[in-house]
Write a protein that holds these residues in place. Sequence first.
Motif: not given
Length: 175
Positions: A104-108
Amino acid sequence: METMLETARLLLNQPTPGDIDAMFRILSDRRTTRFNPSDALQWNEEADGLFQRWEAQWENHGVGYFAVRLPGREEPIGFAGVKHVSLSGRPVLNLYYRFDPAVWHRGYGREAVGAVVVHINEFLELPPVLALVHPDNAASIRIVTSLGFERHAAAAISGPDGYQDAYVLNWDRQL
């Protein structure tokens, strides 16, 4: 013919039986189903049945849910795609995505969902797409609105997971 999508950082392909363990791992994690507890899996056998339903979507409609992977990594980091549903008798595509909390929170999520939306817009010529989002799920709201979805109050629902706002894309089109 298997559909494969590629983004700058991700590979998306139709799930295979080898992805069932990842389906169970991700969908049994209460963090991933916090806003949709009815999606939570309790037993590995449920993942088998879910895989069969996902596979049927692909066979019957030519679209469905993708396994999302990082290049060079065997295990999926998540799943994203669409399925055919009926909303008040109207056929639409329902957008779905779940990712391993470790990524999460990586733009994936946005990247994968963006690839799915581009693909279905090309494959099905701008079909109506629905994303049901709990009002407190700020991350999902950011994802869908960044992709051009607009809140549509008349399509909101109250179901097994409580009230969910409807965000729509291509809503004036027919499937």
